[in-house]
Design an enzyme around this catalytic site. Structure first.
Site, PDB file in Angstrom:
ATOM      1  N   GLU A 141      42.072  55.216  37.015  1.00  0.00           N
ATOM      2  CA  GLU A 141      43.353  55.071  37.532  1.00  0.00           C
ATOM      3  C   GLU A 141      43.537  54.259  36.113  1.00  0.00           C
ATOM      4  OE1 GLU A 141      44.584  50.733  40.152  1.00  0.00           O
ATOM      5  OE2 GLU A 141      42.590  50.855  38.587  1.00  0.00           O
ATOM      6  N   ASP A 192      38.444  52.243  38.459  1.00  0.00           N
ATOM      7  CA  ASP A 192      39.110  51.201  38.513  1.00  0.00           C
ATOM      8  C   ASP A 192      39.058  51.005  37.766  1.00  0.00           C
ATOM      9  OD1 ASP A 192      40.103  49.561  40.969  1.00  0.00           O
ATOM     10  OD2 ASP A 192      39.027  48.431  39.686  1.00  0.00           O
TER      11      ASP A 192
HETATM   12  C1  NOJ Z   1      43.065  48.111  41.149  1.00  0.00           C
HETATM   13  C2  NOJ Z   1      42.458  48.749  42.615  1.00  0.00           C
HETATM   14  O1  NOJ Z   1      43.014  50.194  42.899  1.00  0.00           O
HETATM   15  C3  NOJ Z   1      42.877  47.433  43.049  1.00  0.00           C
HETATM   16  O2  NOJ Z   1      43.426  47.715  44.587  1.00  0.00           O
HETATM   17  C4  NOJ Z   1      42.225  46.235  42.529  1.00  0.00           C
HETATM   18  O3  NOJ Z   1      42.315  45.157  42.931  1.00  0.00           O
HETATM   19  C5  NOJ Z   1      42.393  45.918  41.205  1.00  0.00           C
HETATM   20  N1  NOJ Z   1      42.249  47.316  40.548  1.00  0.00           N
HETATM   21  C6  NOJ Z   1      41.518  45.194  40.997  1.00  0.00           C
HETATM   22  O4  NOJ Z   1      39.823  45.428  40.967  1.00  0.00           O
END
Ligand code: NOJ
Length: 594
Positions: free
Chosen positions: A311, A249
């Site tokens: 991500e 993430d």
């Molecule tokens: C990316 C995640 O996909 C999202 O849902 C989240 O709010 C943020 N990162 C913070 O962890």
């Protein structure tokens, strides 16, 4: 295998003439690695399947639906965070990395899910949130307790600067606090992605702590080696329990500028009303790559080709390449390519450019295209023009799926994408669950729209839950867009996805073939050929326009020496055999040499 797939397909003889392009993808090493041709499927556990009637999905619910995923052809599921959490950010605020939130189940349920999935040849990838923890995590509770404790330096703490400092930005002066050193404000103009200053005052420490996301998500201090050791230990905890890898993430935001310099203002304000910033001091700092290289080595010490997925929202393909480790290939195996799937332009030239770049500018690394996730309006609502009819929207959804599943990319689907689920945005502020939708209303309505429960059947609560009070409402579209009905319809989105995935598995050219763009100047039709020596070549032609287009594909120029071509799969019932292919609006066509 190949025969079985052909039986379900339209079979139309075609003799084609095409124009071959120059851009040929670089060969990928180690084609045998499972994740290089996998179909990954994101599960948002709150919304997938509720097994115990509380209106919230859970791990046992996922286990109940593994048969569906197997039939679809999924190789691995990525489960969004299911760890204990106060659920401020619906799981992305983790308070214990080594357990399961009671509303989702237990460690025992996870073990059962893992072993059932393994029997069905479905791997499990977990979400790993390394940038921040919940403010209720014991590490933060200890860290925030005093300036002198074993974890005092595990988060990003700062004394702030005098409120009288000249040149403060409004986001600083609005955040003044009085402690032993008088009135102080945050040290710079950094903002939370979720609105307001990224610095939160702690009256106990009389200091600010930094949070890139909600204030309940304090950022860890990755300059402290103890943080890395602790986080790697939690990853080992799950690797020991058989997970096939992690989706990392917000990985680019691990480090911040140690000099705490202001970020540049780029003009205008964001949905939360704060000045737009260039993100230059809090995103993609070079130090993160050292961490990733060590992490890759740690994960590689486990057997079974475990994988690191990132991500990674990045500005261009050259930046994306850095997350693979460039020519060294020693960082993430699969940083997500968000350039294609979030370009939001239904334009053949844009798609051609990003697909070609992924094939030629990543030092032979494996692209991972993504069109949908739990943070963004569903792709059909971003790519279909407002004027599109229901039938055109259906075809645009199929065209996007064809790109995802026939290019040389690992594919990542998000639950419901394969059903044609649409974004269902709340119409009243009081119904919003995602905090940014409450603070940002009406400009920012939050992410509830893409997180609504999975539409399994046309029955009560769409088969998601026995509880009428599901955590988010069931969209009205469930009556027609649901897995049960679509599984019986030859023309449904679900059937289209199943066929594409089956084709991708059965055809060596789609599995691992080179991709060569065809007819590269065509503004409306994207076409390409996938080839592998000694096997049938696969041709793809996709009409990105709202009018019928005819393409002439030159087999000789594509290096295929004029063999007849047959239709494998198309959503264009009117397509007739000819020397050229005539594609109705938004039609997709896939064919092979015999
Ligand atoms: C990316 C995640 O996909 C999202 O849902 C989240 O709010 C943020 N990162 C913070 O962890």
């Amino acid at each position: 295998m190949y025969k079985a797939v052909r039986n379900i397909l339209v079979s139309t003889a075609l003799l084609l003439a095409c124009t071959a392009g120059q851009a040929q993808q670089q060969p990928t090493a180690d084609a045998s690695l499972w994740w290089k041709h996998a179909v990954l499927y994101e599960i948002y556990p709150r919304s997938f399947q509720d097994s115990n009637g509380d209106g919230v999905g859970d791990l046992n619910g996922i286990a109940e639906r593994l048969g569906y995923l197997q039939k679809l052809g999924v190789d691995a599921i990525w489960i969004a965070p299911m760890y204990p959490s106060p659920q401020v950010d619906f799981g992305y605020d983790i308070s214990d990395y080594e357990n399961v939130d009671p509303q989702y189940g237990t460690l025992g349920d996870f073990a059962k899910l893992e072993s059932t999935a393994r029997q069905k040849h479905i791997r499990i990838v977990l979400d790993m949130v390394l940038n921040h923890t919940s403010d209720k995590h014991r590490w933060f509770v200890e860290s925030a307790g005093s300036r002198m404790n074993a974890k005092a330096d595990w988060y990003v703490w700062n004394d702030g600067i005098p409120a009288s400092t000249p040149g403060l930005r409004p986001i600083q002066s609005k955040n003044a606090h009085t402690g032993g050193k008088g009135s102080v404000v945050p040290p710079n103009n950094w903002e939370s992605y979720f609105g307001g200053s990224a610095w939160e005052w702690s009256p106990v420490r009389e200091q600010f702590y930094y949070h890139k996301f909600y204030k309940q998500q304090p950022d860890l201090n990755w300059r402290n080696p103890a943080v890395e050791a602790a986080m790697f230990a939690t990853m080992r905890f799950w690797l020991d329990r058989g997970v096939a890898g992690f989706r990392l993430d917000a990985i680019p935001t691990l480090f911040e500028d140690p000099q705490l310099r202001n970020e540049g203002e780029t003009g205008g304000v964001n949905a939360q009303g704060d000045p737009n910033l260039d993100d230059s001091r809090t995103n993609s700092l070079p130090e993160v790559h050292d961490v990733i290289r060590r992490m890759r080595a740690m994960v590689a010490s486990y057997p079974g080709d475990r994988v690191l997925i990132g991500e990674t929202y990045l500005p261009n393909t050259a930046e994306l390449d850095k997350w693979y480790g460039g020519p060294a290939h020693d960082e993430l195996q699969l940083p997500m390519d968000m350039l294609l799937g979030f370009s939001n332009k239904l334009d053949a030239a844009t798609f051609r450019k990003f697909i070609s770049e992924a094939g030629t500018q990543l030092h032979g690394s494996q692209p991972l295209f993504v069109f949908d996730n739990h943070d963004n309006t569903r792709s059909i609502d971003r790519y279909a023009p407002a004027s599109a009819t229901a039938m055109e929207r259906d075809k645009i959804g199929k065209l996007l799926a064809a790109v995802l599943l026939t290019t040389k990319s690992t594919a990542l689907l998000y639950q419901g994408e394969e059903l044609g689920m649409v974004t269902s945005i709340p119409t009243r502020r009081e119904d919003v669950k995602d905090p940014i939708g409450i603070t940002g209303w009406p400009k920012e309505k939050g992410r509830d729209g893409e997180r609504t429960p999975m539409q399994w059947t046309a029955g009560p609560q769409a088969g998601f839950s026995s509880d009428p009070n599901t955590w988010l409402p069931i969209p009205a579209s469930y009556k027609t867009a649901n897995a049960a009905s679509e599984s019986h319809e030859p023309g449904s989105q679900l059937t289209w996805y199943e066929r594409l995935i089956a084709l991708r598995r059965a055809m060596p050219a789609l599995h691992n073939g080179t991709l060569t763009m065809l007819d590269e100047k065509n503004p409306d039709v994207l076409s390409y050929v996938r080839t592998v020596p000694g096997q049938p070549s696969v041709f793809v032609a996709l009409n990105f326009s709202s009018t019928t287009k005819t393409v002439t594909l030159d087999l000789n120029a594509a290096g295929v020496t004029g063999k007849p071509v047959k239709t494998l799969l198309t959503d264009d019932a009117s397509l007739v055999p000819a020397a050229t292919i005539s594609l109705t609006p938004y039609a997709s066509w896939i064919g092979i040499t015999q």
